[in-house]
Motif scaffolding. Structure first.
Motif, PDB file in Angstrom:
ATOM      1  N   ALA A  43      11.663  -1.649  -8.330  1.00  0.00           N
ATOM      2  CA  ALA A  43      10.542  -1.044  -9.138  1.00  0.00           C
ATOM      3  C   ALA A  43      11.309   0.816  -8.560  1.00  0.00           C
ATOM      4  CB  ALA A  43       9.536  -1.263  -7.945  1.00  0.00           C
ATOM      5  N   GLN A  44      11.473   0.872  -7.290  1.00  0.00           N
ATOM      6  CA  GLN A  44      13.048   2.253  -7.072  1.00  0.00           C
ATOM      7  C   GLN A  44      13.785   2.476  -8.385  1.00  0.00           C
ATOM      8  OE1 GLN A  44      11.140   3.876  -5.086  1.00  0.00           O
ATOM      9  NE2 GLN A  44      12.780   5.523  -5.061  1.00  0.00           N
ATOM     10  N   VAL A  45      14.761   2.190  -9.020  1.00  0.00           N
ATOM     11  CA  VAL A  45      14.803   1.828  -9.935  1.00  0.00           C
ATOM     12  C   VAL A  45      14.412   2.302 -11.186  1.00  0.00           C
ATOM     13  CG1 VAL A  45      16.440   1.449 -12.142  1.00  0.00           C
ATOM     14  CG2 VAL A  45      17.252   0.922  -9.459  1.00  0.00           C
ATOM     15  N   GLU A  46      12.703   2.352 -11.580  1.00  0.00           N
ATOM     16  CA  GLU A  46      12.155   3.093 -12.350  1.00  0.00           C
ATOM     17  C   GLU A  46      11.843   3.991 -11.723  1.00  0.00           C
ATOM     18  OE1 GLU A  46       9.983   2.587 -15.874  1.00  0.00           O
ATOM     19  OE2 GLU A  46      10.934   0.808 -14.912  1.00  0.00           O
ATOM     20  N   ARG A  47      11.183   4.718 -10.937  1.00  0.00           N
ATOM     21  CA  ARG A  47      10.429   5.560 -10.507  1.00  0.00           C
ATOM     22  C   ARG A  47      11.558   6.652 -10.637  1.00  0.00           C
ATOM     23  NH1 ARG A  47       7.322   2.106  -7.072  1.00  0.00           N
ATOM     24  NH2 ARG A  47       9.478   1.912  -5.585  1.00  0.00           N
ATOM     25  N   GLU A  48      13.110   6.299  -9.530  1.00  0.00           N
ATOM     26  CA  GLU A  48      13.934   7.289  -9.231  1.00  0.00           C
ATOM     27  C   GLU A  48      14.841   7.860 -10.885  1.00  0.00           C
ATOM     28  OE1 GLU A  48      18.404   8.063  -7.379  1.00  0.00           O
ATOM     29  OE2 GLU A  48      17.770   6.027  -7.766  1.00  0.00           O
TER      30      GLU A  48
END
Length: 378
Positions: A43-48
């Motif tokens: 999920a954080q990869v998507e945001r970054e």
């Protein structure tokens, strides 16, 4: 008069920190998977990735998934990760590399990774000798490593095999010949290094200089005999098999860093030449921290570029370094260049500066001469 648009960033490194186990020599940011962590990571990869796409123009030539053990991700997790990258940043037009642990490979998984768009595999073979693998704390066997390479080649991956050298009792020549006979087009051979804080350091494991030197020399001689070009200190390739992504590092190009612990090299406004940023480790990164940014100015950029570029067989072009940094490199670093040419550690032909094999052996010392000039500047 219009301002030219900034050049797009063409390279992306994605860090996947999860490993099935931690090797005793490893000092990278890695950890074993725990319940819920991979989902949070994705999920954080998507945001970054979305943030990086908004911040920089991106036209990717290369993508590199490293770790950690990216191939440790389950098939659905890998598909989600690749989907996030492609959705926001695109995909490499020239090369897309996946780091792979031999114990994670099957014919079906190789086909899945190929279908996702990976075309190059960097396989952590380390040795084809089971006692050496056991000493190194690797969980795969020599037979698994051979099978992994065969599965990947069957799916038309360009395959690079990693070797660790300078391990006491290692049959290095057999390891090298074994990889060659499997048909890999690229071999990376790294000396076993005992880093502070690793299990090997705590156990008091040491590497003798004799083993280190023998590994350095035997690897170079045998791979040359087998038809591999040594294009960088530790990297050997058949024609057309060089790592385009790693060449971007060694040529000091800009690249994006995505994921916990990932480093990136970004454009910056004058008087800085560039900006380096390293993401924080997993839990801080999951909370949205971006890490500290470091602006790199002219002389610091030059010594970074020399350290990276002199690792290459082709070396560096002093005029190009001057153009990119605003520093007259040939003039300001003349004492260090002259001293190392006289010692037989560097060779200069016009604007091209290269390290000799003797210079490669003590490259840190060579670069130290350039750093001393920086420290002496007012």
């Amino acid at each position: 008069m219009s301002v030219p648009a900034p050049a797009p960033i063409r390279h992306l490194y994605v860090h996947v920190p999860f490993c099935p186990s931690i090797c005793p020599y490893c000092d990278f940011h890695v950890l074993t998977r725990q319940s819920g962590l991979v989902e949070q990571y994705l999920a954080q990869v998507e945001r970054e990735a979305e943030r990086l796409a908004a911040e920089y123009p991106v036209e990717l030539d290369t993508v590199y998934l490293g770790g950690g053990t990216p191939s440790f991700l389950r098939d659905s997790e890998m598909a989600a990760l690749v989907g996030s990258v492609q959705r926001w940043l695109g995909w490499g037009r020239a090369e897309n590399t996946l780091e792979i642990n031999p114990g994670t490979v099957s014919a079906e998984r190789a086909a899945h990774w190929r279908a996702l768009g990976f075309d190059r595999a960097s396989v952590g073979v380390q040795s084809l000798h089971d006692p050496t693998l056991l000493f190194l704390g690797r969980r795969h066997s020599a037979a698994q490593a051979r099978a992994a390479v065969e599965h990947l080649l069957a799916r038309e991956f360009r395959v690079s095999g990693d070797l660790i050298t300078a391990v006491a009792g290692q049959p290095l020549e057999a390891d090298i010949r074994g990889l060659h006979e499997l048909g890999v087009g690229h071999i990376s051979a790294y000396t076993l290094t005992i880093e502070p804080g690793t299990e090997f350091a705590r156990r008091g494991v040491t590497v003798s200089e004799a083993d280190e030197r023998r590994g350095f020399e035997v690897t170079a001689a045998l791979l040359a005999e087998l038809g591999y070009e040594r294009y960088e200190i530790s990297n050997y390739a058949r024609p057309g098999q060089q790592s385009q992504h790693n060449l971007a590092y060694w040529h000091t190009r800009h690249y994006l860093g995505l994921g916990p612990g990932a480093a990136g090299h970004y454009p910056a406004a004058a008087p800085a030449v560039s900006m380096r940023r390293t993401n924080p480790h997993l839990h801080e990164w999951l909370a949205g921290a971006q890490g500290e940014a470091e602006l790199v100015t002219g002389h610091d950029w030059v010594t970074d570029a020399l350290f990276m570029g002199l690792r290459l067989r082709t070396g560096v072009n002093l005029a190009e370094l001057s153009r990119r940094s605003g520093v007259d490199v040939a003039r300001e670093y003349a004492p260090a260049i002259r001293a190392n040419v006289e010692r037989g550690l560097l060779v200069q032909e016009g604007q091209q500066l290269q390290a000799t094999e003797a210079g490669w052996w003590i490259l840190n010392s060579v670069i130290g001469d350039f750093l001393e000039l920086d420290l002496a500047r007012p």
